[in-house]
Design a protein around this motif. Structure first.
Motif, short mmCIF file in Angstrom:
data_model
loop_
_atom_site.label_atom_id
_atom_site.label_comp_id
_atom_site.label_asym_id
_atom_site.label_seq_id
_atom_site.Cartn_x
_atom_site.Cartn_y
_atom_site.Cartn_z
N TYR A 240 0.90 -1.08 -0.14
CA TYR A 240 0.10 0.01 0.01
C TYR A 240 0.94 1.27 -0.08
O TYR A 240 2.10 1.33 0.44
CB TYR A 240 -0.88 0.03 1.15
N THR A 241 0.41 2.28 -0.75
CA THR A 241 1.13 3.66 -0.70
C THR A 241 0.26 4.55 0.39
O THR A 241 -0.60 4.12 0.82
CB THR A 241 0.83 4.23 -2.22
N SER A 242 0.99 5.59 0.70
CA SER A 242 0.30 6.54 1.78
C SER A 242 -0.94 6.89 1.09
O SER A 242 -1.92 6.90 2.10
CB SER A 242 1.31 7.79 1.91
N ALA A 243 -1.21 7.14 0.01
CA ALA A 243 -2.50 7.57 -0.51
C ALA A 243 -3.55 6.53 -0.03
O ALA A 243 -4.68 6.78 0.31
CB ALA A 243 -2.46 7.76 -2.17
N LYS A 250 -10.26 6.53 5.41
CA LYS A 250 -11.65 7.18 4.99
C LYS A 250 -12.78 6.12 4.91
O LYS A 250 -14.17 6.30 5.36
CB LYS A 250 -11.69 7.79 3.46
N LEU A 251 -12.37 4.77 4.41
CA LEU A 251 -13.47 3.87 4.24
C LEU A 251 -13.83 3.48 5.78
O LEU A 251 -15.35 3.11 5.76
CB LEU A 251 -12.93 2.66 3.50
N GLY A 256 -18.61 3.45 9.27
CA GLY A 256 -18.63 3.56 10.38
C GLY A 256 -18.29 2.54 11.44
O GLY A 256 -18.74 2.16 12.49
N PHE A 257 -17.06 2.13 11.00
CA PHE A 257 -16.26 1.16 11.80
C PHE A 257 -15.26 1.66 12.50
O PHE A 257 -14.48 2.70 12.05
CB PHE A 257 -15.68 0.03 10.92
N PRO A 258 -15.11 1.50 13.73
CA PRO A 258 -14.07 2.08 14.94
C PRO A 258 -12.76 1.89 13.96
O PRO A 258 -12.32 0.57 13.55
CB PRO A 258 -14.32 1.39 15.88
N LEU A 259 -11.62 2.60 14.22
CA LEU A 259 -10.37 2.32 13.79
C LEU A 259 -9.40 3.33 14.87
O LEU A 259 -9.69 4.56 14.67
CB LEU A 259 -9.96 2.72 12.28
N ARG A 292 0.94 13.26 9.44
CA ARG A 292 -0.21 14.33 10.08
C ARG A 292 -1.34 14.04 9.65
O ARG A 292 -2.57 14.27 10.41
CB ARG A 292 0.50 15.68 9.62
N ILE A 293 -1.51 13.85 8.37
CA ILE A 293 -3.00 13.67 7.93
C ILE A 293 -3.84 12.54 8.47
O ILE A 293 -4.92 12.64 9.08
CB ILE A 293 -2.80 13.43 6.43
N MET A 294 -3.13 11.43 8.94
CA MET A 294 -3.62 10.24 9.63
C MET A 294 -4.11 10.79 10.90
O MET A 294 -5.20 10.55 11.21
CB MET A 294 -2.72 9.13 9.75
#
Lengths: 718, 718
Positions: A240-243, A250-251, A256-259, A292-294
């Protein structure tokens, strides 16, 4: 020539030593903490498990457990050295049950078994080769024994019979005596330590659980994860890439799943197997911005790695002098008993990852297989043997990141592939590739005897049923995780059970106040948050001897197997979890003595009996003790952060007077080590008018207080 | 106090030793026999395998094999001691194939595997735990290496990769490189010896078979069984009485089935597991008379026993001082490295059994399991470690009866449960309880690399098909046996295949002249009579790499498995045997280069190719080399005794000039050691008129001559 002479002289000494042996005396034992005794035999190795783990015994907490008498007849403990080995013997009583010896996957009772404790991938047989072959056992007589050795120990857990045994079973004539047995009764645990000395520890009870507590506290107390560590975590596919990772988060939001945190697998590194410990700039062009985005989305990041260093890594030349004689997948193997090696790795992960906001690690491949790791003929610059490095590598690796995050006053919670005795305080959960759902539960049970944590992680499944059954159990484990590194699965991958999966993902979040308090008890009191029924008072299930086979042709020695309970366990003080496995629609649950209630309905379930349950696919059976108090919170998608208040829903079950101690602190730092935490007493009992009433104490002045509104829910209608 | 000081001083020396290590030089190797080199490293144990087996190298025979150059680059062989261990490394070339490391059941190729050589019951995995974990390997470069150690050796047969390896495979990036492998190429066999010294031997070729020959000859040459040992043997149910045994022999006579000796199982002893080594007078009231009656019927007797002595035995008190610290099934464990213990047992079996006519033994339970035998913490009066006694016990036990029968100038042929390096000359065949027909054939193949004999014994079967298939293979093995100790089966137990079973029982008897000569070549030339195809010139089958699984989820490391030929083997110089297993009606057979012919019809079968055969249930495929000469005799029910003449039918196959050396002696005594034997040359070739003609040389004057009429049978019609 010179050197040859030395061998000769030394060998004379060695031969002399053969005739030398000590028999342990009471006097050999020194009480190093209340209820904890140590004996040193011969010349112990410099590198042992406790030193590798760098334990800091929690002496105050140990004193709270109180003093105790030495739990064994000391004259029946013997220790002998000679022939380059140390031979230990500890007495067993008739019917005495043995538990422990690390992370076993198929067995709970260990008496009558022989194990060679050896850090390794689990290979499908409980033979001592596992991710955490902890040389610690406890018995139902309420004591524990720990062999503080970094060697491959051979354990005879009640198999050998000495000529001079006071309880020798005598002999039977197999020709004529139907009671002849291939394994006559043995009255001792005997252990071979393949070197000329060792330290041995004995831990008092009175209960088995107390012995485990003392062991965990002497190791420094169990780890206290950050609150977010108890939320849900997803590991993304390896390339996986950062994008793609941002999109993954986002998914989860959309569904509506906790993360709480996402795990990046090998692809975050510029090379893997062996590793560079550097970002791959094609897949992760700007790690700082990405992290930071995360963070803004409320998601932390955990990084996979293994400890073998690629020649393409910027630290390769620096670390080369600190590495062993052999390579693993072409990478060099740092000798982590050398401060120089530790420093180089610490600096690299700090500079490149932790200092820019990475929250934790998944330390892979520290365990085996033999055919992958360095052979036992390998040599390391410290002079420690390949065997010793193998047995302690998981501990040494956990310590690197544990220390780094501690210096930053920032808690972490990650994954490790191996550990060993003394590692209780490391904030790491063990996992593997074995993937048997049933055996994963047995491992969860055994983790509670061994001072380690284990997660029955979910990867992929053949059916929605399997997916849901695995998901239900991982939500009642130290780490609620989907590991999609190769499968690309997500919680909603099986639409037919998405609703039920979400229900348990959210229940996990609701349980955080309870789980967090139970982990606090692991840390402050040594009580394992996940543990087997055998540690439960009132669980008197007796093992049955079952003759496997009476056909001499197929089984010439008709050996007995022992019925064990390995499919139900305790989550914290009050919850009994009884998973169902694919294909099961109904199962038996053994309820210990005392009244038990259904977690979901509050209905009475039984008392010291075996009940049959048919919960339906949507439910994992969970039962609650009479008087139980379960503090819960609203279902949230991300665990609350430091200082953020949350409302409590306090559930109460049954009719007995209820008491619970709720732990609270900032949930992220080590300030609790300076006393910045509070325990709040929750009571439920009838008031003067006989009306059930709940009370919760305030937190002390100046201590963290994250509790908002408190709602009471009395689950059992009497 | 005093003793403590000594440990400290000695430990100082030990720590000093850590820094000490030798690297082997050419000079370290001394040629101890033509093509046999020895190197002594550090301080070897007093008890090693060759000393336990008390080998007497067959130096004359070795000289006949001729001299050879040291087969390896000596500078690439390293040996280091220190840390209480010895670390050995031997070079490997690319594509070099490794065979051996004892009696493996599932694998033939050993490169890329890790084994812990440990005498044990075979447990279903080739991990080094087996009945004969012989520390001897050979490679297709035509040399052999033997580690003369009585310790548990850890063998890395081409798995470890050293940083400084000249052939280091380098690293690959698993993220992006599909050629990444979990097990990179390794250029060395590395061995860990868990003590401070060891003797190492290297055996030259030029061929792999020559290396095996040199190993067997250095061990004293292979055993030469009595002629009767190659006949058929039946083991009766464990509680049979002498009357039932006599009746069993009568039944064989009535059914017209051959029988040379009967094996008595535990019931002949007054107690078993542990044993008294005394007759049970209720089941065997008059052993002397019983043995005489059997002898008159032409049947010899073999006695089961295990080495653990019952307190009810008359020798118990005498042997007690010579026994180890632990018991096995309540019996004491004689320390057979002490002459005193050997003498007591020898006297007992001589007095009670051998002197009244018993012909041999089945030595059971000398191997394992760990949970049955003495633990590694056990101590023995000789001071030898439990590990060393375990590794050598099978050798020490075989030696007792071998020496006793030798003193009586009477040959024996029996069964042993365990053996080890150096045991080639002991007249014993290994067996076990594992009972997988397919894996039994693999064991037969591996026995030929290890200097041991193995029988795929027949016990019971689920169907007549299985019964016949197993029976067909056991007739092409060192011991043609039914072991009915628990099943009570007899050759005719499955009436639907009785005729076919009898055909092979009688074929076995017909083949005795051939088999006896092949065993003579085992004794005098070291050539294993049963061996794998890889020892056959012209067998160039290349192993294929097959990827097991490409699903990362199920097999994260997609490890390769190697296709091996483990279902066909050579019986002596000329016969290729290709068994079928239950359920098979057709199979492939790999014929080495050179023309091959059908054993039964003489028809041409193929040349260096893979053929498909569908022999029908009644036949086991057997193929014969071009020019092969197979000396056979009439089908008899009992093998011929000393001095008894027998007629020969000499079969000849193909068209190439035929040559065979037929061995002859009295078949019962050791007089052959005084030269009382003869080799007779058999030639088949066209005479001047082009007519095929066979000739056989006379036996030398004064040498045994048991050959009567000679009939010629030219099987291939050209």
């Amino acid at each position: 020539m010179m050197t040859r002479k030395i061998t000769v002289i030394a060998s004379v000494f060695i031969i002399f030593l053969l005739t030398f042996s000590v028999s342990a005396q009471t006097s050999s034992w020194s009480e190093v903490a209340p209820g904890v005794w140590k004996m040193s035999v011969g010349t112990p190795d410099k590198l042992d498990l406790f030193r590798a783990a760098d334990i800091k015994p929690a002496l105050n907490a140990l004193s709270k457990l109180g003093t105790a008498a030495f739990p064994l007849p000391p004259e029946r403990i013997t220790a002998q050295t000679g022939n380059g080995t140390t031979r230990l013997s500890f007495p067993l009583e008739k019917e005495e049950k043995i538990f422990g010896f690390g992370l076993n996957f198929k067995t709970v009772y260990q008496r009558g078994r022989i194990l060679q404790l050896h850090v390794d991938h689990y290979g499908g047989t409980d033979n001592g080769r596992t991710h955490a072959p902890v040389p610690f056992y406890i018995t139902d007589r309420g004591y524990g024994v720990f062999i503080n050795s970094s060697r491959y120990l051979t354990v005879y857990a009640g198999t050998g019979v000495r000529k001079d045994s006071p309880d020798a079973p005598g002999e039977r004539d197999r020709n004529t005596d139907d009671n002849w047995t291939a394994q006559p009764y043995s009255d001792a645990v005997e252990i071979l330590v393949p070197t000329s000395g060792v330290e041995v520890y004995v831990f008092a009870g009175p209960s088995m659980l107390d012995a485990v507590r003392r062991f965990n506290l002497y190791s420094g107390g169990g780890c206290l994860p950050p609150r977010w560590g108890l939320g849900f975590t997803q590991r993304v596919p390896r390339l996986y890439t950062s994008a793609q990772v941002v999109n993954e988060a986002k998914l989860f939001e959309e569904h509506g799943f906790p993360l709480d945190f996402i795990g990046l697998e090998p692809g975050w590194q510029s090379r893997s197997y062996p590793c560079t410990l550097e970002w791959d700039t094609s897949r992760f062009p700007d790690p700082l911005a990405f992290i930071r985005i995360m963070k803004e989305m409320g998601i932390r990041l955990n990084l996979w790695t293994n400890p073998y260093i690629s020649s393409k890594s910027s630290i390769y030349e620096k670390i080369l002098p600190f590495t062993g004689s052999h390579t693993v997948w072409g990478g060099v193997v740092p000798d982590l008993t050398l401060p120089g090696a530790v420093e180089i790795i610490t600096d690299q992960i700090d500079k490149s990852q932790v200092s820019i906001g990475i929250s934790g690690y998944k330390i892979d491949e520290s365990d085996g297989y033999d055919r992958w790791l360095w052979p036992d003929v390998a040599q390391f610059p410290s002079g420690n043997s390949a065997e010793q490095i193998r047995q302690t590598y998981g501990l040494l690796l956990q310590k690197i990141t544990t220390d780094l995050f501690h210096r930053k006053n920032q808690r972490t919670f990650g994954l490790t592939r191996s550990s060993n005795g003394g590692g209780s305080s490391f904030p790491y959960v063990i996992y593997n590739d074995y993937y048997s759902h049933e055996d994963f539960i047995t491992a969860l049970i055994n983790s509670g005897f061994a001072g380690v944590l284990w997660t029955p992680e979910v990867r992929s499944s053949k059916t929605g049923e399997e997916w849901l059954r695995r998901f239900q159990t991982v939500c009642f484990s130290p780490m609620a995780m989907i590991n999609a590194w190769s499968s690309g699965t997500r919680p909603w991958s099986f639409p037919e059970v998405e609703k039920e999966v979400k229900e348990y993902a959210l229940l996990r979040m609701q349980l955080i106040p309870y789980l967090y308090s139970e982990f606090a008890k692991y840390h402050f009191e040594g009580t394992p948050p996940f543990r087997g029924m055998n540690l439960e008072p009132g669980f008197n299930f007796r093992s049955k001897q079952v003759i496997k086979n009476s056909d001499l042709g197929e089984d010439p020695y008709g050996e007995a197997i022992v019925k064990e309970i390995r499919d139900q366990y305790m989550t914290g003080e009050y919850l009994l979890v009884a998973p169902l496995f694919t294909g099961q629609t109904t199962r038996e649950v053994i309820l210990p003595e005392g009244r038990w209630f259904d977690f979901y309905t509050g209905n009475y379930a039984g008392d010291g009996e075996i009940i049959k349950v048919t919960p339906g696919l949507g439910k994992i059976p969970v039962f609650v003790k009479d008087g139980a108090i379960i503090p819960m919170m609203k279902p949230v998608l991300h665990s609350t952060s430091a200082g953020q208040k949350f409302d409590l829903e306090i559930r109460y079950y049954g009719s007995a007077p209820g008491f619970y101690r709720l732990y609270d602190d900032d949930g992220e730092t080590f300030d609790y080590e300076q006393g910045l935490y509070s325990w709040r007493d929750i009571h439920v009992m009838p008031d003067k008018k006989g009306k059930i009433k709940g009370t919760i104490s305030k937190s002390e002045k100046g201590k963290p207080d994250n509790i908002g509104e408190v709602a009471w829910r009395f689950m059992t209608v009497n």
